[in-house]
Design an enzyme around this catalytic site. Structure first.
Site, PDB file in Angstrom:
ATOM      1  N   HIS A  77     -51.349 -57.075   8.061  1.00  0.00           N
ATOM      2  CA  HIS A  77     -50.851 -58.049   8.954  1.00  0.00           C
ATOM      3  C   HIS A  77     -49.265 -58.323   8.626  1.00  0.00           C
ATOM      4  O   HIS A  77     -48.934 -58.661   7.681  1.00  0.00           O
ATOM      5  CB  HIS A  77     -51.709 -59.647   8.839  1.00  0.00           C
ATOM      6  CG  HIS A  77     -51.377 -60.428   9.837  1.00  0.00           C
ATOM      7  ND1 HIS A  77     -50.307 -61.066  10.189  1.00  0.00           N
ATOM      8  CD2 HIS A  77     -52.469 -61.209  10.685  1.00  0.00           C
ATOM      9  CE1 HIS A  77     -50.461 -61.807  11.373  1.00  0.00           C
ATOM     10  NE2 HIS A  77     -51.724 -61.827  11.676  1.00  0.00           N
ATOM     11  N   ASP A  78     -48.408 -57.995   9.639  1.00  0.00           N
ATOM     12  CA  ASP A  78     -47.095 -58.005   9.545  1.00  0.00           C
ATOM     13  C   ASP A  78     -46.229 -59.451   9.311  1.00  0.00           C
ATOM     14  O   ASP A  78     -45.777 -59.567   8.523  1.00  0.00           O
ATOM     15  CB  ASP A  78     -46.475 -57.416  10.701  1.00  0.00           C
ATOM     16  CG  ASP A  78     -46.751 -57.835  12.197  1.00  0.00           C
ATOM     17  OD1 ASP A  78     -47.679 -58.728  12.176  1.00  0.00           O
ATOM     18  OD2 ASP A  78     -46.056 -57.492  13.224  1.00  0.00           O
ATOM     19  N   THR A 150     -27.822 -43.083  58.330  1.00  0.00           N
ATOM     20  CA  THR A 150     -29.332 -43.479  58.408  1.00  0.00           C
ATOM     21  C   THR A 150     -30.209 -42.259  58.603  1.00  0.00           C
ATOM     22  O   THR A 150     -29.907 -41.387  59.393  1.00  0.00           O
ATOM     23  CB  THR A 150     -29.642 -44.698  59.398  1.00  0.00           C
ATOM     24  OG1 THR A 150     -29.297 -44.157  60.658  1.00  0.00           O
ATOM     25  CG2 THR A 150     -28.415 -45.891  59.211  1.00  0.00           C
ATOM     26  N   HIS A 151     -31.253 -42.312  58.045  1.00  0.00           N
ATOM     27  CA  HIS A 151     -32.341 -41.121  57.873  1.00  0.00           C
ATOM     28  C   HIS A 151     -31.632 -39.843  57.377  1.00  0.00           C
ATOM     29  O   HIS A 151     -32.011 -38.808  58.127  1.00  0.00           O
ATOM     30  CB  HIS A 151     -32.953 -41.143  59.032  1.00  0.00           C
ATOM     31  CG  HIS A 151     -33.432 -42.364  59.744  1.00  0.00           C
ATOM     32  ND1 HIS A 151     -34.897 -42.641  59.202  1.00  0.00           N
ATOM     33  CD2 HIS A 151     -32.942 -43.429  60.396  1.00  0.00           C
ATOM     34  CE1 HIS A 151     -34.991 -44.032  59.715  1.00  0.00           C
ATOM     35  NE2 HIS A 151     -33.929 -44.409  60.705  1.00  0.00           N
ATOM     36  N   SER A 276     -24.485 -23.013  31.966  1.00  0.00           N
ATOM     37  CA  SER A 276     -24.246 -22.290  30.986  1.00  0.00           C
ATOM     38  C   SER A 276     -24.222 -20.969  31.744  1.00  0.00           C
ATOM     39  O   SER A 276     -23.823 -19.959  31.045  1.00  0.00           O
ATOM     40  CB  SER A 276     -25.383 -22.324  30.005  1.00  0.00           C
ATOM     41  OG  SER A 276     -26.734 -22.084  30.866  1.00  0.00           O
ATOM     42  N   LYS A 281     -19.562 -24.503  38.406  1.00  0.00           N
ATOM     43  CA  LYS A 281     -20.445 -25.675  38.548  1.00  0.00           C
ATOM     44  C   LYS A 281     -19.930 -26.954  38.089  1.00  0.00           C
ATOM     45  O   LYS A 281     -19.323 -27.138  37.035  1.00  0.00           O
ATOM     46  CB  LYS A 281     -21.819 -25.478  38.121  1.00  0.00           C
ATOM     47  CG  LYS A 281     -22.714 -24.540  38.799  1.00  0.00           C
ATOM     48  CD  LYS A 281     -22.966 -24.708  40.149  1.00  0.00           C
ATOM     49  CE  LYS A 281     -24.122 -26.091  40.357  1.00  0.00           C
ATOM     50  NZ  LYS A 281     -25.305 -25.835  39.865  1.00  0.00           N
ATOM     51  N   ASN A 283     -21.709 -30.596  38.205  1.00  0.00           N
ATOM     52  CA  ASN A 283     -22.872 -31.183  38.349  1.00  0.00           C
ATOM     53  C   ASN A 283     -22.553 -32.727  38.040  1.00  0.00           C
ATOM     54  O   ASN A 283     -21.858 -33.063  37.168  1.00  0.00           O
ATOM     55  CB  ASN A 283     -23.831 -30.489  37.658  1.00  0.00           C
ATOM     56  CG  ASN A 283     -24.273 -29.016  37.759  1.00  0.00           C
ATOM     57  OD1 ASN A 283     -23.933 -28.606  38.997  1.00  0.00           O
ATOM     58  ND2 ASN A 283     -24.623 -28.553  36.936  1.00  0.00           N
ATOM     59  N   GLU A 288     -27.179 -38.273  37.554  1.00  0.00           N
ATOM     60  CA  GLU A 288     -28.665 -37.729  37.270  1.00  0.00           C
ATOM     61  C   GLU A 288     -29.500 -38.490  36.263  1.00  0.00           C
ATOM     62  O   GLU A 288     -30.638 -38.725  36.078  1.00  0.00           O
ATOM     63  CB  GLU A 288     -28.545 -36.273  37.340  1.00  0.00           C
ATOM     64  CG  GLU A 288     -28.488 -35.729  38.714  1.00  0.00           C
ATOM     65  CD  GLU A 288     -28.168 -34.172  38.420  1.00  0.00           C
ATOM     66  OE1 GLU A 288     -28.089 -33.389  39.449  1.00  0.00           O
ATOM     67  OE2 GLU A 288     -27.703 -33.566  37.359  1.00  0.00           O
ATOM     68  N   GLU A 322     -45.668 -53.491  23.455  1.00  0.00           N
ATOM     69  CA  GLU A 322     -44.523 -54.322  23.809  1.00  0.00           C
ATOM     70  C   GLU A 322     -43.519 -53.782  22.913  1.00  0.00           C
ATOM     71  O   GLU A 322     -42.155 -54.032  22.917  1.00  0.00           O
ATOM     72  CB  GLU A 322     -44.644 -55.630  23.591  1.00  0.00           C
ATOM     73  CG  GLU A 322     -45.411 -56.243  24.847  1.00  0.00           C
ATOM     74  CD  GLU A 322     -45.627 -57.854  25.108  1.00  0.00           C
ATOM     75  OE1 GLU A 322     -46.028 -58.379  25.795  1.00  0.00           O
ATOM     76  OE2 GLU A 322     -45.681 -58.200  23.793  1.00  0.00           O
ATOM     77  N   ARG A 323     -43.856 -53.388  21.647  1.00  0.00           N
ATOM     78  CA  ARG A 323     -43.009 -52.760  20.693  1.00  0.00           C
ATOM     79  C   ARG A 323     -42.370 -51.418  21.126  1.00  0.00           C
ATOM     80  O   ARG A 323     -41.334 -51.080  20.694  1.00  0.00           O
ATOM     81  CB  ARG A 323     -43.854 -52.364  19.331  1.00  0.00           C
ATOM     82  CG  ARG A 323     -44.497 -53.439  18.508  1.00  0.00           C
ATOM     83  CD  ARG A 323     -45.369 -52.986  17.439  1.00  0.00           C
ATOM     84  NE  ARG A 323     -46.317 -54.112  16.899  1.00  0.00           N
ATOM     85  CZ  ARG A 323     -45.996 -55.079  15.972  1.00  0.00           C
ATOM     86  NH1 ARG A 323     -44.987 -54.677  15.379  1.00  0.00           N
ATOM     87  NH2 ARG A 323     -46.910 -55.889  15.588  1.00  0.00           N
TER      88      ARG A 323
END
Length: 451
Positions: A77-78, A150-151, A276, A281, A283, A288, A322-323
């Site tokens: 028990h912590d 739009t779209h 690579s 490139k 990027n 991202e 939750e930890r």
């Protein structure tokens, strides 16, 4: 050995990760125990000598994570292990008053609130920094006409700076949500086993009020053994909203950096490699990364919502997850905000390409304004609409500029002169209220003390 990329240092800042280190968590829990004892002594619930002794032991740095773990290996028990560790170093006369009237989750939930108090201080500061960067870009490009899509299609003219102002406005609202929400989720609880105040009885709320004030928290109004998890769900929801706004910004940058659009580019430092295999490139990897991390945070929100439905006055089904979700959400959102600050501050804006892209549809982006021109001359809206649509579709099929197609139609030129059409087809004249909107958002930021 590091397991997660947070542990290895790939994600997360030192200041944010420090809040969730084992030593820091223990420190928050010990401080809570000391403040409760101090408050209880203040209203003569326990002896002042005992409260002073408990405080001195807690602040002595003699209670270590290692010792607590040793005790926990026996008790399983912590929090009981922490109480026992305090007891080992206290005077005999003080030992009855350690953790008096408390239950384990008083310590767990209140110390989590202390952690999140410090988390939000960091997040708020960085959000303010990001908002300032966004508004600086908004002001710089408030008179630059650009394609509004739009779209995925060209729709009408916008001010390029308006993009940044809209994002800043969303984050200003997130700051408001954080400030308004603190009283609901940065809570202190000292109400014992099932939330009645049990051993502290009629003085329980007074103790809680004193402790909350000392810890810069808010006293919980009602609880079971735990602070109700609707509160944590709201906290996680606000973090998720911020993450999703950052994702929205990142996606727009990624789209605008596409080779065929080429309106912006993330900064690219000397020696950086985009691929690579492909030397040319460049990027948008930072954007991202933000989109990728946002997916984790959104998934954690669902876990937080699941935690609301605990059994009776509590069970442990929320505890283990939750930890993970609270530290991860806090560390990742901090990383994302910091990354976005770097992206926006270093963003390269290709003004020439922004202006050039307006003409990709051969003037058809101005159709809305031509329609307005005909309506103002008294033509019925749908008659004017169908006429413009027919001219536009025919012009597109014949690869003819929309302006030229319009001046070849007497129905148009009988109502709108060539000079009026030239004004309509000048993108600089179609920024409408963009500048005012940007200025209003800047004023809002000033009122909120972002500057």
């Amino acid at each position: 050995m590091p397991i997660l990329p947070i542990d290895s240092g790939r994600y997360g800042t030192k200041e944010m990760k420090a809040i969730f280190e084992e030593e820091a968590k223990l420190h928050y829990e010990l401080i809570f125990e000391a403040e409760v004892a101090k408050a209880q002594a203040k209203i003569n619930m326990i002896p002042t000598t005992a409260a002073d002794d408990i405080k001195n032991v807690v602040l002595s740095d003699k209670i270590t994570v290692q010792r607590v773990k040793e005790l926990e290996s026996v008790s399983d028990h912590d929090i009981a292990a922490i109480v026992e560790a305090i007891s080992e170093l206290c005077l005999e006369s003080s030992k009855p008053w350690i953790h008096y009237g408390l239950t384990s989750n008083d310590v767990v939930d209140s110390s989590t609130s202390m952690q999140m108090r410090d988390v939000f201080r960091i997040i708020e500061t960085k959000l303010q920094q990001l908002i300032k960067e966004l508004l600086a870009k908004a002001k710089e490009y408030q008179e630059l006409p650009a394609v509004g899509r739009t779209h995925g299609q060209h729709a009408s003219i916008t001010a390029f700076g308006l993009k940044f102002a809209i994002w800043a406005n969303e984050l200003l609202d997130d700051l408001t949500r954080i400030n308004e929400g603190k009283k609901r989720f940065l809570l202190c609880k000292t109400l014992g086993v099932v939330g009645t105040g049990s051993l502290m009885r009629e003085k329980a709320l007074e103790v809680q009020k004193i402790v909350a004030k000392e810890l810069d928290l808010f006293p919980t109004e009602a609880a079971t053994q735990v602070i109700q998890r609707e509160r944590y769900a709201e906290m996680m929801f606000i973090i998720t909203l911020v993450a999703s706004t950052l994702d929205k910004i990142a996606i727009e940058i990624r789209n605008l950096q596409r080779s065929e659009i080429d309106e912006v580019q993330e900064s690219f430092k000397k020696g950086q490699m985009g691929s690579s295999a492909v030397p040319v490139k460049r990027n948008p990897i930072k954007s991202e990364r933000i989109s990728s991390l946002a997916r984790i945070i959104r998934s954690n929100l669902n876990v937080s919502l699941e935690n609301i439905t605990l059994w009776h006055e509590r069970d442990l089904s929320n505890s283990a997850n939750e930890r993970f979700i609270i530290p991860m959400a806090s560390i990742l959102i901090d990383d994302m905000i910091g990354t976005m600050v770097k992206i926006i501050s270093g963003l390269r804006i290709n003004t020439d390409k922004i202006l050039k892209n307006i003409e990709l549809t051969n003037g058809q982006i101005f159709a809305e304004f031509v329609l307005q021109g005909l309506i103002l001359k008294g033509l019925p809206r749908f008659k004017a609409y169908r006429s413009i649509q027919s001219i536009a579709f025919s012009a597109a099929e014949n690869r003819k500029h929309f302006y030229d197609a319009l001046i070849d139609e007497t129905e148009i030129t009988n109502n709108i002169s060539k000079e009026e059409l030239k004004v309509i087809f000048n993108p600089q004249t179609q920024l409408s209220a963009s500048k005012n909107i940007i200025n209003n958002i800047e004023d809002k930021a000033i009122k909120m003390n972002v500057y």
